[in-house]
Design a protein around this motif. Structure first.
Motif, PDB file in Angstrom:
ATOM      1  N   LYS A   1     -30.981  17.919 -16.680  1.00 37.93           N
ATOM      2  CA  LYS A   1     -32.269  17.605 -17.307  1.00 37.93           C
ATOM      3  C   LYS A   1     -32.066  16.852 -18.614  1.00 37.93           C
ATOM      4  CE  LYS A   1     -35.017  21.248 -15.272  1.00 37.93           C
ATOM      5  NZ  LYS A   1     -35.855  22.423 -15.509  1.00 37.93           N
ATOM      6  N   LEU A   2     -31.051  17.223 -19.381  1.00 37.06           N
ATOM      7  CA  LEU A   2     -30.734  16.535 -20.630  1.00 37.06           C
ATOM      8  C   LEU A   2     -30.542  15.040 -20.365  1.00 37.06           C
ATOM      9  CD1 LEU A   2     -29.517  17.189 -23.741  1.00 37.06           C
ATOM     10  CD2 LEU A   2     -27.430  16.509 -22.561  1.00 37.06           C
ATOM     11  N   LEU A   3     -29.767  14.735 -19.328  1.00 35.33           N
ATOM     12  CA  LEU A   3     -29.486  13.337 -18.992  1.00 35.33           C
ATOM     13  C   LEU A   3     -30.702  12.641 -18.385  1.00 35.33           C
ATOM     14  CD1 LEU A   3     -25.882  13.810 -17.586  1.00 35.33           C
ATOM     15  CD2 LEU A   3     -26.530  12.745 -19.770  1.00 35.33           C
ATOM     16  N   ALA A   4     -31.440  13.348 -17.542  1.00 34.88           N
ATOM     17  CA  ALA A   4     -32.604  12.745 -16.888  1.00 34.88           C
ATOM     18  C   ALA A   4     -33.705  12.405 -17.884  1.00 34.88           C
ATOM     19  CB  ALA A   4     -33.142  13.688 -15.809  1.00 34.88           C
ATOM     20  N   GLU A   5     -33.874  13.233 -18.899  1.00 42.47           N
ATOM     21  CA  GLU A   5     -34.939  13.029 -19.882  1.00 42.47           C
ATOM     22  C   GLU A   5     -34.520  12.099 -21.029  1.00 42.47           C
ATOM     23  OE1 GLU A   5     -36.269  16.914 -21.106  1.00 42.47           O
ATOM     24  OE2 GLU A   5     -36.643  17.508 -19.031  1.00 42.47           O
ATOM     25  N   ARG A   6     -33.268  11.747 -21.090  1.00 36.97           N
ATOM     26  CA  ARG A   6     -32.742  10.933 -22.189  1.00 36.97           C
ATOM     27  C   ARG A   6     -33.433   9.571 -22.326  1.00 36.97           C
ATOM     28  NH1 ARG A   6     -29.480  11.081 -26.832  1.00 36.97           N
ATOM     29  NH2 ARG A   6     -28.419   9.097 -27.035  1.00 36.97           N
ATOM     30  N   PRO A   7     -33.613   8.798 -21.256  1.00 36.51           N
ATOM     31  CA  PRO A   7     -34.231   7.474 -21.429  1.00 36.51           C
ATOM     32  C   PRO A   7     -35.628   7.537 -22.047  1.00 36.51           C
ATOM     33  CG  PRO A   7     -33.151   7.596 -19.300  1.00 36.51           C
ATOM     34  CD  PRO A   7     -33.138   8.996 -19.869  1.00 36.51           C
ATOM     35  N   ALA A   8     -36.463   8.462 -21.606  1.00 40.00           N
ATOM     36  CA  ALA A   8     -37.817   8.579 -22.168  1.00 40.00           C
ATOM     37  C   ALA A   8     -37.766   9.025 -23.621  1.00 40.00           C
ATOM     38  CB  ALA A   8     -38.651   9.560 -21.345  1.00 40.00           C
ATOM     39  N   MET A   9     -36.836   9.914 -23.933  1.00 37.18           N
ATOM     40  CA  MET A   9     -36.698  10.372 -25.314  1.00 37.18           C
ATOM     41  C   MET A   9     -36.267   9.225 -26.230  1.00 37.18           C
ATOM     42  SD  MET A   9     -34.464  11.311 -27.924  1.00 37.18           S
ATOM     43  CE  MET A   9     -32.863  11.767 -27.277  1.00 37.18           C
ATOM     44  N   ILE A  10     -35.288   8.452 -25.799  1.00 33.45           N
ATOM     45  CA  ILE A  10     -34.810   7.331 -26.618  1.00 33.45           C
ATOM     46  C   ILE A  10     -35.902   6.277 -26.772  1.00 33.45           C
ATOM     47  CG2 ILE A  10     -33.169   5.400 -26.691  1.00 33.45           C
ATOM     48  CD1 ILE A  10     -31.978   8.062 -27.616  1.00 33.45           C
ATOM     49  N   GLU A  11     -36.644   6.003 -25.715  1.00 35.89           N
ATOM     50  CA  GLU A  11     -37.744   5.036 -25.794  1.00 35.89           C
ATOM     51  C   GLU A  11     -38.784   5.485 -26.821  1.00 35.89           C
ATOM     52  OE1 GLU A  11     -40.174   1.830 -25.300  1.00 35.89           O
ATOM     53  OE2 GLU A  11     -38.133   2.072 -24.556  1.00 35.89           O
TER      54      GLU A  11
END
Length: 101
Positions: free
Chosen positions: A17-27
């Motif tokens: 989940k950490l990796l899957a949610e990373r792109p939206a968090m960085i955006e």
């Protein structure tokens, strides 16, 4: 430029989940703090993580560190962190980028 180094561990079973949610968090982070120039999430040999963010300047990095919890996507992403190993900022005195993509 300033590099932000944030060391942490992740709750057991939360890595996917950490990796899957990373792109939206960085955006979301970049929308709120446009001085964020790059971000690299790394995992160390001992299993801990080191988040490396590149900022335009020290003031911008400090402001983002103070206000990052006001960004809902960041706050949600942080729930995967079990233990923080601290946050620090280092000033870039010399650099070579090369063929980073």
């Amino acid at each position: 430029m300033v590099i932000e180094l944030a060391r942490f561990t992740v709750h057991p079973g939360a890595e996917e989940k950490l990796l899957a949610e990373r792109p939206a968090m960085i955006e979301a982070l970049r929308r709120r703090f446009p001085a964020c120039l790059a971000a690299f999430l790394t995992q160390e040999e001992d299993g801990s993580w080191l988040d490396v963010l590149v900022w335009r300047g020290h003031a911008e990095a400090e402001e983002a560190a103070r206000l990052v919890n006001t960004v809902p996507e960041c706050r949600e992403w942080f729930r995967h962190i079990e233990e923080s190993g601290g946050l620090r900022h280092v000033v870039v005195k010399d650099s070579w980028v090369g063929g980073l993509t």
